[in-house]
Design a protein around this motif. Structure first.
Motif, PDB file in Angstrom:
ATOM      1  N   UNK A 802      -3.588 -15.809   4.343  1.00 42.09           N
ATOM      2  CA  UNK A 802      -3.606 -14.412   3.921  1.00 42.09           C
ATOM      3  C   UNK A 802      -2.867 -13.604   4.963  1.00 42.09           C
ATOM      4  N   UNK A 803      -1.894 -12.792   4.512  1.00 40.04           N
ATOM      5  CA  UNK A 803      -1.145 -11.924   5.402  1.00 40.04           C
ATOM      6  C   UNK A 803      -1.558 -10.483   5.121  1.00 40.04           C
ATOM      7  N   UNK A 804      -2.020  -9.805   6.174  1.00 38.60           N
ATOM      8  CA  UNK A 804      -2.495  -8.436   6.050  1.00 38.60           C
ATOM      9  C   UNK A 804      -1.544  -7.497   6.767  1.00 38.60           C
ATOM     10  N   UNK A 805      -1.426  -6.281   6.238  1.00 35.64           N
ATOM     11  CA  UNK A 805      -0.620  -5.238   6.882  1.00 35.64           C
ATOM     12  C   UNK A 805      -1.477  -4.005   7.029  1.00 35.64           C
ATOM     13  N   UNK A 806      -1.322  -3.353   8.155  1.00 35.27           N
ATOM     14  CA  UNK A 806      -2.040  -2.109   8.386  1.00 35.27           C
ATOM     15  C   UNK A 806      -1.129  -1.133   9.132  1.00 35.27           C
ATOM     16  N   UNK A 807      -0.832   0.000   8.537  1.00 39.28           N
ATOM     17  CA  UNK A 807      -1.239   0.450   7.205  1.00 39.28           C
ATOM     18  C   UNK A 807      -0.373  -0.196   6.125  1.00 39.28           C
ATOM     19  N   UNK A 808      -0.815  -0.050   4.870  1.00 40.42           N
ATOM     20  CA  UNK A 808      -0.015  -0.561   3.759  1.00 40.42           C
ATOM     21  C   UNK A 808       0.805   0.543   3.097  1.00 40.42           C
ATOM     22  N   UNK A 809       0.678   1.760   3.602  1.00 42.54           N
ATOM     23  CA  UNK A 809       1.470   2.864   3.053  1.00 42.54           C
ATOM     24  C   UNK A 809       1.879   3.771   4.205  1.00 42.54           C
ATOM     25  N   UNK A 810       3.142   4.179   4.223  1.00 40.01           N
ATOM     26  CA  UNK A 810       3.687   5.046   5.256  1.00 40.01           C
ATOM     27  C   UNK A 810       4.380   6.237   4.608  1.00 40.01           C
ATOM     28  N   UNK A 811       4.580   7.253   5.418  1.00 36.25           N
ATOM     29  CA  UNK A 811       5.292   8.429   4.964  1.00 36.25           C
ATOM     30  C   UNK A 811       6.793   8.232   4.981  1.00 36.25           C
ATOM     31  N   UNK A 812       7.507   9.323   4.804  1.00 36.75           N
ATOM     32  CA  UNK A 812       8.949   9.239   4.653  1.00 36.75           C
ATOM     33  C   UNK A 812       9.697   8.881   5.910  1.00 36.75           C
TER      34      UNK A 812
END
Length: 1010
Positions: A802-812
């Protein structure tokens, strides 16, 4: 010389005598006699637009027919009465005809003008006669029906009922008549083939169609719904051509909705004479007997309330009777006939009256009036008196003869009730718009401005506060809107509240001084509550604070306590369970019977965060329709989004159950209160990290929420639900399957939820696996799954990495991402090289990812420039192991800079934001297989700051950008990175050479890279 002459005379004299012996009277040297020309008319008198045949016989002096082929000519005088045509005529106003057996034929075609015409037939010099011989004949043209007998329509007169139901053509239709047209030649009378022209007038009354042509397909038959396209019988025309075969043509005449006389005109060009002939079919579209008699009757009222005499509101109301006939169309009264009677039938003793105008134009006023319908129905006005209450009005029509002036034989009736009231406040209800309700406030200096972007009003300089439109709608005792100008006071409390947004009282937000067992004393200033903590919770309450009591069922109170809904200033707190108010509570006896109060919800506090403008007057906007609505603004800081706020609206109305010594009603406070939160600008956006999550372990998941302007929203709890777990199970903060997060978001708009899953197997597999993908969904309050205010987190089952990313959403602008590689049981996987790739304009990896450390972690840095004017950019970066699996995606979403900087030229005068006026510059970038990224920057436009760019971030791709250049700018600069491409269009050369492009209209430049 004399002797020879005598000799010639002696020699030829006997011969001349012999030659002249055929006609005894002929001179030895005179010309031959003229031929005889005789004209026989088929009729000495014809009607307009008809024909007569002339038979001309020419005989020599010896009685023999004149030579075949001799051409006679004929003329008409005056030419306005008609024209003459012979065989072989060319269509001019005169004609010619050749003799055959001494006979020639002409046809006289009369015009539409009556009179006496002279026809002259001329025989040119013939049979030795040196002069033209003319013979004349007179013919009278009288008024006729305008129909040429050689273009005959049968029948020539048609009567049809008006087609008010809009019925289309069908055989057997009562709204259709079949007409046969017979077409013959003017000279020979033979039946003809060809096309005739048909025109209907007026087209509102009639139309026509023809036999369907089997050679043209009915293409409309297969459409939904079917249409007449391609079917000549079903296609109704106002003008067109009709085929005639063997002298016969068929026309179908169709009635329309309008009554009255109509005409179907037929015209044809006679091929034998080239003359145009015509006939007409008279069509009369009638209203069938009894069709205009009334069959239905309905009553309607004008908008708004009506109020007692001498009040400050409207004191009359329009009442309309709609009367329809059997076709469902208005049954309009005959001239001078009253066909509707209006009567006030209740209640007994009402002083209201009716006003109307009779069919004769006379005004009437009283409890009963008669009037007539027009196209819009029949109207009367109810004139209010001094008595409040409902007034019942009945309308009557006579289905027998449509005349109520001569009595009513078969009555049709309808009733309506108009409520007359005093317009004084009895009830209040708070509401707020659902669309465009929130304004973004700001500091607007002199000369400043504001704009609206995506439905949000943005000032030049936002001041970090919002304003919510709040309205209260007031009604009087009879349910009418209160009178315009009625004063409504507004107020609020927003503290003290639990700092963790924990609710102390069900349905009352996070307020701390609250309860459900409030006991206001009717008619007194005393309030008590067994569950009260007036002094010991939230710092306690005191004088100047406000007590809000919720007495309406909609607010959770028992029935019968609406009059006790209150918002009263506190003058003193005696104990945790007792306090006193500045004004007394209402008596709770608006029906005349006092009701004992039940345990009522309440909240105590003060305004510490926001404020509300007060007072406001109802219907202060001047709108034509009175609604009884007062509108104001609730103002609050964006840092307190999601905080609870209790709002009240209050006015003064009459207490008719309690009167003073003079018999006048005393007064009562009319209140409505609600508990809500300081709202954000829709739509909300929810994200979660990590995403996806590993199954069969316990791990924290951070869920965040921002509004449309990316302002964090504190104090929000998320609704969660698991789906497709198969035989597995899941909890969030210890709550099974579905529920709410235990904690609310903090000032950052985020909250950490503890997620535990067990027994999660692969989707679609055996061993308890689900047919779908195991998922955990978080949804912001008030929204639904699948919206922008929700996030769905896949749950990865055991057996794989399992590969996790943090955060999974970024701004512009991008940012740093932490990547963690775990085994299926949640253990870190060290020493694994990760890879990453990005999509989207300007999105790229500036560093990483690397090899995982002992904790299975590495990092990457994403750079992006997605915050643009006009539309927010987006993109994503996907990370994976060297084998390509597993993967995790980080999504990037920019901000439309026009939301925060609306006066920038890119928003108001063009640019990437569009809008405005100017000259359009189009830039198209095309990359080949050898170029991964390319960018063109536009400079030289003072209004563009920063300078806009057009970019593409992948090989073998094309991107087109448009910029609206202000008309004050006559040239711009273009620079490219890389410089390995070739300019095209209005630009030329290598992209390594910056371009100066003249702007004088629409301009296009292209950049092509290898």
């Amino acid at each position: 010389m004399k002797t020879p002459i005598r000799f010639l005379a002696m020699l030829f004299g006997p011969l001349l005598l012999v030659a002249g012996g055929e006609r005894a009277h002929a001179s030895a040297f005179g010309p031959p006699s003229a031929d005889t020309v005789k004209i026989d008319l088929s009729a000495n008198s014809i009607t307009t637009n008809t024909t007569a045949t002339l038979t001309v016989t020419v005989t020599r002096r010896n009685g023999a027919p004149e030579t075949d082929g001799t051409v006679l000519s004929a003329t008409v005088s005056p030419p306005t009465l008609g024209s003459i045509a012979g065989s072989g005529a060319s269509g001019a106003a005169s004609g010619s005809s050749a003799l055959s057996g001494g006979v020639a034929t002409f046809v006289f075609v009369a015009n539409n003008t009556p009179g006496n015409a002279t026809i002259t037939v001329s025989l040119p010099p013939a049979n030795g006669h040196p002069n033209t011989v003319t013979t004349k004949v007179a013919i009278a043209v009288t008024h006729g029906d305008g129909n040429n007998p050689n273009l005959k329509a049968t029948p020539s007169t048609v009567t049809l009922p008006q087609n008010l139901v809009g019925a289309g053509p069908y055989f057997g239709s009562p709204y259709m008549a079949e007409v046969q047209v017979e077409w013959r030649g003017l000279i020979t009378g033979q039946l003809l083939n060809g096309k005739i022209n048909v025109a209907a007038s007026p087209v509102g009354s009639i139309a026509f169609s023809m036999l369907d042509d089997p050679t043209t397909p009915w293409v409309g038959q297969t459409k939904t719904p079917p249409t007449a396209e391609g079917n000549e019988f079903l296609t109704e025309l106002g003008s067109g051509t009709v085929n005639v075969t063997a002298g016969i043509g068929t026309i179908f005449v169709h009635a329309g909705a309008n009554t009255g006389p109509a005409t179907l005109t037929l015209t044809a060009v006679d091929p034998e004479t080239n003359r145009t002939i015509s006939s007409q079919i008279a069509v009369n579209v009638i209203t069938p007997p009894g069709a205009n008699l009334p069959t239905t009757l309905t009553l309607s009222q004008g908008a708004g309330g009506v109020y007692i005499k001498d009040s400050n509101g409207p004191q009359s109301k329009l009442v309309t009777a709609t009367v329809n006939n059997i076709y469902g169309t208005p049954a309009i009264a005959a001239s001078g006939v009253d066909n509707v009677q209006f009567d006030i039938v209740g209640p007994s003793g009402t002083d209201a009256q009716l006003f109307g105008i009779s069919a004769g134009g006379f005004p009437q006023i009283g409890a009963s009036v008669k009037t007539a319908t027009g196209a819009g129905g029949a109207n009367v006005y109810l004139l209010a008196g001094n008595t409040q209450g409902p007034v019942q009005i009945r309308a009557t029509v006579d289905a027998y003869d449509g005349d109520v002036g001569n009595g009513v034989t078969i009555p049709l009736t309808a009733t309506t009730t108009v409520v007359v009231s005093d317009g004084r406040l009895y009830s209040l209800t708070i509401t707020s718009p659902m669309v465009n309700a929130i304004a973004v406030n700001g500091i607007t200096p002199s000369g400043g401005s504001s704009s609206t972007v995506n439905g949000v009003t943005l000032p030049l300089q936002p001041d970090a506060t919002y304003s919510l439109t709040v309205s209260a709608i007031g009604t009087d005792r009879q349910g009418n809107p209160v009178l315009p100008g009625t004063e409504i006071r507004f107020g609020l409390i927003d503290g003290p509240q639990d700092p963790g947004f924990n609710a102390s009282c069900n349905g009352l937000g996070a307020f701390q001084i609250c309860g459900a067992q409030g006991n206001p004393q009717p008619g007194a200033v005393y309030f008590s509550a067994p569950d009260g903590r007036f002094k010991t919770t939230g710092g306690g309450g005191g004088p100047g604070d406000t007590l809000i009591v919720f007495g309406k069922q909609a607010h959770g109170a028992p029935a019968g306590n609406d009059d006790l809904e209150s918002a009263l200033p506190i003058t003193g707190v005696a104990s945790d369970t007792q306090l006193f108010t500045l004004f007394p509570f209402n008596r709770n006896d608006t029906t005349g019977t006092s009701m004992l109060p039940g345990p009522l919800p309440y909240v105590i506090g003060r305004a510490t965060i926001g404020n509300i403008n007060s007072p406001a007057a109802t219907d202060s906007s001047g709108a034509a329709t009175v609604t009884g609505t007062a509108t104001t603004k609730l103002n609050y800081p964006v840092s307190k989004l999601g905080r609870s706020v209790a709002i009240w609206a209050q006015g003064t109305g009459p207490d008719t159950a309690n009167r003073d010594a003079n018999g006048n009603p005393t007064t009562r406070l009319v209140t409505d209160a609600i508990v809500t939160v300081y709202p954000a600008v829709a739509d909300l956006s929810v994200s979660a990290s990590p995403n996806p999550i590993t199954g069969n372990i316990t791990l924290p998941v951070t869920v965040c929420v921002v509004d449309a302007l990316r302002v964090p929203i504190p104090g929000m709890r998320f609704n969660f639900s698991f789906s497709d777990l198969g035989a597995g199970s899941g909890t969030v903060d210890g709550i099974d399957t579905a529920g709410w997060t235990q904690n609310a978001t903090d000032a950052s708009g985020c909250v950490a939820a503890m997620v535990t899953t067990q027994g999660i197997a692969g989707s679609g597999g055996s061993g308890g696996g689900s047919s779908g993908k195991p998922t955990l969904t978080f949804v912001a309050a008030g929204y639904s799954a699948g919206s922008s205010a929700s996030v769905a987190i896949p749950i990865t089952a055991g057996g794989n990495l399992v590969l996790l990313a943090s955060p999974t959403a970024l701004g512009g602008a991008g940012g740093n991402v932490s990547l963690t590689l775990l085994s299926s049981n949640g253990k870190p996987v060290p020493g694994a090289q990760l890879t990453g790739s990005c999509t989207g304009d300007t999105v790229s990896l500036s560093s990483g990812p690397g090899t995982t450390d002992s904790n299975g972690r590495t990092s990457a840095s994403i750079s992006a420039s997605l915050d643009t004017y006009g539309t927010a950019g987006s993109g994503s970066c996907t990370f994976a192991t060297a084998s390509g699996s597993p993967t995790v995606t980080v999504n990037l979403k920019g901000v439309n800079l026009c939301l925060t900087d609306p006066t920038n030229a890119a928003c108001t005068s063009g640019g990437t934001g569009g809008g405005g006026s100017g000259n359009v510059l189009t830039i198209t970038l095309t990359t080949g297989a050898g170029t991964n990224t390319a960018q063109v920057t536009v400079s030289g436009v003072p209004q563009f700051s920063p300078a806009p760019t057009c970019s593409v971030s992948s090989a073998s791709a094309t991107k087109t950008c448009t910029f609206t250049i202000p008309t004050s700018v006559t040239s711009v600069g273009l620079s490219s990175n890389p410089g390995t491409g070739t300019w095209g269009g209005a630009c030329s050369g290598s992209t390594g050479t910056p371009q100066t492009v003249a702007i004088a209209g629409a301009t296009t430049c292209t950049a092509t890279y290898p």
